[in-house]
Structures are given as C-alpha cells and as structure tokens.
Design an enzyme around this catalytic site. Sequence first.
Site, PDB file in Angstrom:
ATOM      1  N   PHE A 148     -24.714  -0.509  -2.383  1.00 25.20           N
ATOM      2  CA  PHE A 148     -25.355  -0.133  -1.108  1.00 25.20           C
ATOM      3  C   PHE A 148     -24.443   0.858  -0.404  1.00 25.20           C
ATOM      4  O   PHE A 148     -23.272   0.584  -0.185  1.00 25.20           O
ATOM      5  CB  PHE A 148     -25.574  -1.365  -0.222  1.00 25.20           C
ATOM      6  CG  PHE A 148     -26.318  -1.045   1.055  1.00 25.20           C
ATOM      7  CD1 PHE A 148     -27.699  -1.147   1.107  1.00 25.20           C
ATOM      8  CD2 PHE A 148     -25.644  -0.627   2.194  1.00 25.20           C
ATOM      9  CE1 PHE A 148     -28.397  -0.825   2.272  1.00 25.20           C
ATOM     10  CE2 PHE A 148     -26.323  -0.305   3.362  1.00 25.20           C
ATOM     11  CZ  PHE A 148     -27.709  -0.409   3.401  1.00 25.20           C
TER      12      PHE A 148
ATOM     13  N   ASP B 153     -16.239   3.440  -1.488  1.00 26.78           N
ATOM     14  CA  ASP B 153     -16.934   3.074  -0.248  1.00 26.78           C
ATOM     15  C   ASP B 153     -16.329   1.766   0.272  1.00 26.78           C
ATOM     16  O   ASP B 153     -16.655   0.680  -0.200  1.00 26.78           O
ATOM     17  CB  ASP B 153     -18.430   2.913  -0.551  1.00 26.78           C
ATOM     18  CG  ASP B 153     -19.240   2.504   0.684  1.00 26.78           C
ATOM     19  OD1 ASP B 153     -18.630   2.119   1.704  1.00 26.78           O
ATOM     20  OD2 ASP B 153     -20.481   2.542   0.602  1.00 26.78           O
TER      21      ASP B 153
ATOM     22  N   LYS C  82     -17.476  -0.006  10.034  1.00 28.61           N
ATOM     23  CA  LYS C  82     -17.501  -1.426  10.358  1.00 28.61           C
ATOM     24  C   LYS C  82     -16.251  -1.925  11.102  1.00 28.61           C
ATOM     25  O   LYS C  82     -16.087  -1.637  12.266  1.00 28.61           O
ATOM     26  CB  LYS C  82     -17.756  -2.226   9.083  1.00 28.61           C
ATOM     27  CG  LYS C  82     -19.191  -1.974   8.539  1.00 28.61           C
ATOM     28  CD  LYS C  82     -19.704  -3.121   7.750  1.00 28.61           C
ATOM     29  CE  LYS C  82     -21.003  -2.823   7.032  1.00 28.61           C
ATOM     30  NZ  LYS C  82     -22.175  -3.399   7.614  1.00 28.61           N
TER      31      LYS C  82
ATOM     32  N   THR D 207     -21.504  18.060  15.990  1.00 29.22           N
ATOM     33  CA  THR D 207     -21.144  18.222  17.395  1.00 29.22           C
ATOM     34  C   THR D 207     -19.921  17.380  17.753  1.00 29.22           C
ATOM     35  O   THR D 207     -18.907  17.881  18.227  1.00 29.22           O
ATOM     36  CB  THR D 207     -22.306  17.809  18.315  1.00 29.22           C
ATOM     37  OG1 THR D 207     -23.437  18.581  17.972  1.00 29.22           O
ATOM     38  CG2 THR D 207     -21.952  18.013  19.789  1.00 29.22           C
TER      39      THR D 207
END
Length: 501
Positions: free
Chosen positions: A216, A322, A353, A377
């Site tokens: 995921f 990841d 997280k 931005t």
Amino acid sequence: MFTSGTRQLLAKSNKLCLKSGSYLKTFSAKFTTCDLYALVEPTEPKVVTENSPGPNSLKIQAEISNFQDIRPMIFSTGIPFSSSFISSLPFCENSFSQISSIPLGYNHHAILDVCSSPEMVLSLANRPSLTLLPPTNWADKLQNIHMKVAPKGLTNVFNTVDGSSANDLAFKAAFIAYKEMRGLPDELSEQELSTSMDNASPGSPDLSILSFRNGFHGRTMSTLSATRTKPIHKVGIPAFKWPAVDFPQLRYPLEKFEKENAAEEKRCLDQVEHIIKTSKTPIAGLIVEPIPSEGGDLHASNQFFQKLRKITKDNGVVMIVDEVQTGVGATGKFWAHEYWELDTPPEIVTFSKKMQAAGFYHQAQLRPKIPMRQFNTWMGDPSRTLIAGAIISEIESQSLVEKTKATGDYLMSHLKPISIRYNKLVQNVRGKGTLVAFDCPTPEYRDMFVSLMRSEGVLIYACGNRSVRFRPALIFSKSHVNVFLPRFESVLNKMYKQLWS
Ligand SMILES: Cc1ncc(COP(=O)(O)O)c(C=O)c1O
C-alpha cells in the site's frame, strides 16, 4: 508532582477549564503541561456506551454527513480534544493511534509545549512557500530536525504534505533520475520538450514503477497504480500499466519453515529480476514497504531485502523504501530498514505518519539538474517541522525507540503462549518492536474479534485479509500491555465459548 487529593481537585477544575476551552490560559502559568499530562492519563479504558459507536458519536456522524461522507467513522474522538484530554480515549485508542500516526499519545507535553510557543504561532500565521521564500532559520530546522534522523547515506530531504504525496513525488524523482541512473546525458532535446506537452513519447516516456502485491503506497493517481491491497481502492480509476510482483508469504513458526521460506523469497526475487530485465516499459523505480502493513503485516528476511537492493542497484533501478507506516521508531529501530544492514543505502526513503511531517530523504544524485522540475507551493510546513522536532527530541531524550523494542518483546512474549493456548484463533504471531500482528483463521472471525475488542474498550485494527495489527504510539509501555492482555484473553474466551463449546 501532586498528592492524590490535589490531583482529584485539579482533575475536576481541569475538566471545567477544558470545557470552557481555557486550558492553556488557566494552566500554563501555574503548571507545566507535563504535570497536566501525568495528572490525567487514564489507567484503563472505560466503556460508557452499550454499543460502539455510542449515541453521541452517532449524533456527530449524522451532523457531519450533511456535508461529508463519514461512513467509515469508528467513533468520534471528542476532538478538538478538549474532552479527550480527560477521557479514556488515549488508552483505548493506543493500539491504533489514528492509523499509526500518533507518535507520543494524545496531548503530550513536548508537543503541547512547542505548539504554545511564539515560534509556532508565527509559523502557523505565516505559512511560507518554502522553496521560494523560506524563513531565515529554515536551514537550521532542516539540519537540526529532519536531517538529524536522516537514514544513513541519504543527504537530502524533500518535504511534502502526506504519505501519498511523499511517494508520488518520490516516483517523479525516480523518473527524472532515469537517465542519470544509466549514465546517459540528461539534457532534454527539443523533441522531448515539445512531445511532453502532448503527453507523448519521448517527452512523456513509458517508464514504470515496480511494486509488490499486498503493498500500500497511497491513493493519489500515481500511488494508486502501485498500491495493490484491495480492489475497492482501485476499481474504476484509470491506472498506469505498471507491473507487480509477489511479496513473500512466509510460514510460521519461522524456525520450522526455514527451507520453504527461503524458497518463497527466492521465487519473489526471481520475479523482480525477471520483470526488470524483460518489462516492455522500463522500470525506473521499485517501491517496497519494510513490513507491508495494510496488506497484512507481511515480513521478509533481511537477506531478502539485501538481495532486493542488489538487484535494483545492479539494474539502475531507484529503490524507494516506503517507511510511511514503519518509520519513526515503532519497529524498535528509528527506520525499519536499518534492520537490513544494507551495503549501499536505498536511493529514497519516504516518511509521514509518526513524524507528523511528510516527505522523502534521498541521495544527492537524485536532485534534478534543472531547478523546479520538482516543485509545489508549500513543499512542507514549518509548523509541522517544529512538531517533528519536538517528537524527535522526546524520542531521543526518553529512549523511546529502545523502550518500544522492549515493549514489543514483552508483548510478543505473552502473545506467543496465548497463540498456543488459543491456536484456533490466534495464528502466525509476528512483529518487530510494537508493529505486531497475528492472523485469525477467517476474515469473519477476525472481524468478530476486532468488534469484541472494541466493546472491551480497545481499538485494535484489521489488515490484510484476516490479520489483526497493533499500531500503538511509542509511549505504549509494559503497563499498557498488562491492561491489554486480560481484555484480549476475555475476548478469546468469549469467542471460544461461542464458536466451539
Ligand atoms: C505504507 C504506506 N504508504 C503510504 C501511505 C499513504 O499515506 P497517506 O494516507 O498519508 O496519504 C500509507 C497510509 O496508510 C501507508 O501505510
């Protein structure tokens, strides 16, 4: 510290202050936030409604649903936290931690302190475009906060807003680095520039990111193409036609299935090598979770990851680790991939997280030669970086990574005998630090277990097809485990009675 009488009195008045929203004004002058935290931490979960969600939560759900789809709601936390400060939420939610994203529990003094600092107020009031108009102290913040915990060998950090955008922009970094990884000149031709405006090759090249089944990596358009957990996440959404390989499915206990597990890991590594060598759309990057979490808390050996690193390195493929869910201490190392003891670091490690700030660390060679090819931005948020700084200092000063390892070992030392006693329900216990999981025999029994635990006041969460995962904050300690265990056994007993007596 306070006597118990004073504590009760303070707890009462604290409750009133919190209700009126004046907690900071009333207390910050008299007591440290540390005193308040110690004062109100509950000793055990207290269930006050017959069903979960209870009537208050249902009312809140109905109100929110006027404007947003709130069907996934578990219950309302009482946030903006005025009441959760004094409720049993911190305990009962401790096993889940807002999808593994709360590092120090709720209302931790270190975070409250930095949030009430003048620097934070200014930071919140004046959010900068960090790459165009950074504050004067930004280099200092990068060096003393983000780079202080940078994975070994990674000298640059790129800030983003959440886990999905961290991975999404890591993919872009891998594509931009594609030529460089192969030693090709990285100038852009006129043809590349013009075809890119039509989304056509060679300007928009057919490159891909290789990912693992059961991995995921987020739900934005690109990360969804690499996410392979549940069809419902992906169905109906156009996707890049990127390839996938199997993540090893190990058998437990590991000591008993050494040969089979080695063969399983080899099978998956062979797939990786084969696809990298034969894919029609060349593989620019490979993304992997150290412990595929949403996909069922799967584990593989350090040798598996070492070989994966070698394959990616030998083939010029950017390795993206990841660590959105596994990073920041929960596995008993600050970064889970430290366990692998790689000869050469991965090119990229993504985080979010528990850091409460997101982004990715990367090797210097992945910095694009032309500026602004990677740009947004905000590119992060200094106020989130300040919070990350408080989290990192607390982790270091309280040795929370080491404590998490000890708590995880303690939890495992109890779960293993329980899984022998209740082997019809608790199977394949596994974990690193407090990222612990087990399987139930079927998805139905798993869902029943999760729901019964909730009625005991413990929020524990499902993952994969039939697994249950612990995702506590780093302050989860042996005493919390001791409160958890009797509730755990009580639910197992109930289920045994209901299902098999
Ligand atoms: C391993 C992993 N990567 C990426 C993500 C996506 O993060 P976010 O939900 O912040 O976009 C998650 C979220 O759960 C995750 O567990």
